[in-house]
Design a protein around this motif. Structure first.
Motif, PDB file in Angstrom:
ATOM      1  N   LYS A  81      -8.786 -12.690  41.458  1.00 47.85           N
ATOM      2  CA  LYS A  81      -9.326 -12.737  42.823  1.00 47.85           C
ATOM      3  C   LYS A  81      -9.155 -11.393  43.526  1.00 47.85           C
ATOM      4  N   ILE A  82      -8.034 -10.737  43.276  1.00 49.65           N
ATOM      5  CA  ILE A  82      -7.769  -9.457  43.936  1.00 49.65           C
ATOM      6  C   ILE A  82      -8.808  -8.412  43.516  1.00 49.65           C
ATOM      7  N   TYR A  83      -9.070  -8.294  42.217  1.00 49.07           N
ATOM      8  CA  TYR A  83     -10.036  -7.292  41.752  1.00 49.07           C
ATOM      9  C   TYR A  83     -11.450  -7.634  42.197  1.00 49.07           C
ATOM     10  N   GLU A  84     -11.759  -8.924  42.274  1.00 49.04           N
ATOM     11  CA  GLU A  84     -13.066  -9.310  42.799  1.00 49.04           C
ATOM     12  C   GLU A  84     -13.208  -8.894  44.260  1.00 49.04           C
ATOM     13  N   GLU A  85     -12.136  -9.082  45.040  1.00 46.21           N
ATOM     14  CA  GLU A  85     -12.183  -8.688  46.448  1.00 46.21           C
ATOM     15  C   GLU A  85     -12.263  -7.173  46.597  1.00 46.21           C
ATOM     16  N   LEU A  86     -11.545  -6.450  45.755  1.00 47.80           N
ATOM     17  CA  LEU A  86     -11.618  -4.991  45.797  1.00 47.80           C
ATOM     18  C   LEU A  86     -13.039  -4.513  45.470  1.00 47.80           C
ATOM     19  N   GLY A  87     -13.663  -5.144  44.481  1.00 47.05           N
ATOM     20  CA  GLY A  87     -15.015  -4.753  44.112  1.00 47.05           C
ATOM     21  C   GLY A  87     -16.031  -5.047  45.201  1.00 47.05           C
ATOM     22  N   GLN A  88     -15.866  -6.154  45.901  1.00 50.02           N
ATOM     23  CA  GLN A  88     -16.787  -6.514  46.981  1.00 50.02           C
ATOM     24  C   GLN A  88     -16.637  -5.601  48.193  1.00 50.02           C
ATOM     25  N   ALA A  89     -15.501  -4.930  48.296  1.00 52.36           N
ATOM     26  CA  ALA A  89     -15.247  -4.100  49.472  1.00 52.36           C
ATOM     27  C   ALA A  89     -15.902  -2.727  49.389  1.00 52.36           C
ATOM     28  N   THR A  90     -16.421  -2.358  48.211  1.00 52.61           N
ATOM     29  CA  THR A  90     -17.038  -1.038  48.059  1.00 52.61           C
ATOM     30  C   THR A  90     -18.549  -1.154  47.879  1.00 52.61           C
TER      31      THR A  90
END
Length: 222
Positions: A81-90
């Motif tokens: 979930k963390i990496y998915e959220e990081l990816g959505q933020a850029t």
């Protein structure tokens, strides 16, 4: 004498007017204070007992290994979930793709850790995971303060790399403990997980360099 008689009568009227409950309360005051003091003194012991009930004491190196392995599994599940959220933020497609791929690989890590538990004949135990929650809270707050898209992309990569280095330290310790305990099959699985994480940090380093050198990146002072 008349004055003395008046004083005695006033004292008797005052004694009769006093409520029996008042005298009882007055007498019990010191005892009540003593009981309150006892409760305060007992509080640290009660808190300690509550902590012992909420946490499982570690009595052997095997229990420590199971605890650390459980933490690693929880981190692997949560990291998706963390990496998915990081990816959505850029807004950078290359960074999005890299972080989404990292989230996909986490499923393989979880399966490898499940196999580790099977080999040692144990099951995962409950894990806190508060560290990753704090990481996300700080990430969201700090990201909201950055306006430039290129700066945001750079910040996201740095945070992803930071998180991965925490996990690398975790797996280095787990691999060493597996080898010392004679669980070489477990060590092979953990070392493969470690290799994935080290490869990701190298890939992230390249993305950081690419982001800095890009014409859309933040210009650093010479």
């Amino acid at each position: 004498m008349p004055a003395q008689g008046a004083t005695d009568r006033a004292s008797r009227r005052s004694a009769r007017s006093a409520h029996p409950g008042d005298r009882k309360n007055a007498a019990s005051g010191p005892l009540k204070d003593a009981r309150s003091g006892l409760g305060i003194r007992e509080m640290p012991r009660l808190i300690t007992m509550q902590r012992e009930e909420m946490t499982m004491p570690i009595k052997s190196s095997k229990e420590l290994f199971v605890r650390m392995l459980s933490d690693a599994r929880h981190h692997a599940e949560r990291a998706t979930k963390i990496y998915e959220e990081l990816g959505q933020a850029t807004q950078d497609p290359a960074i999005q793709e890299a972080l989404q791929s990292r989230a996909f690989i986490q499923e393989k890590t979880v399966k490898s850790l499940d196999r580790c538990f099977q080999l040692i004949g144990e099951k995962p135990i409950a894990s806190n995971g508060r560290l990753q929650e704090v990481f996300l809270e700080d990430f969201r707050r700090e990201l909201a303060e950055i306006q430039a898209p290129a700066a945001k992309a750079l910040f996201i990569l740095i945070k992803a790399n930071h998180l991965m280095h925490l996990r690398i330290a975790e797996y280095v310790a787990l691999v060493a403990m597996a080898d010392v305990s004679g669980h070489f099959g477990v060590g092979v699985l953990l070392e493969s997980c470690l290799a994935d994480k080290m490869a990701f940090t190298e890939r992230t380093r390249r993305l950081i360099r690419r982001t800095i050198e890009s014409k859309h990146a933040v210009k650093l002072a010479a």
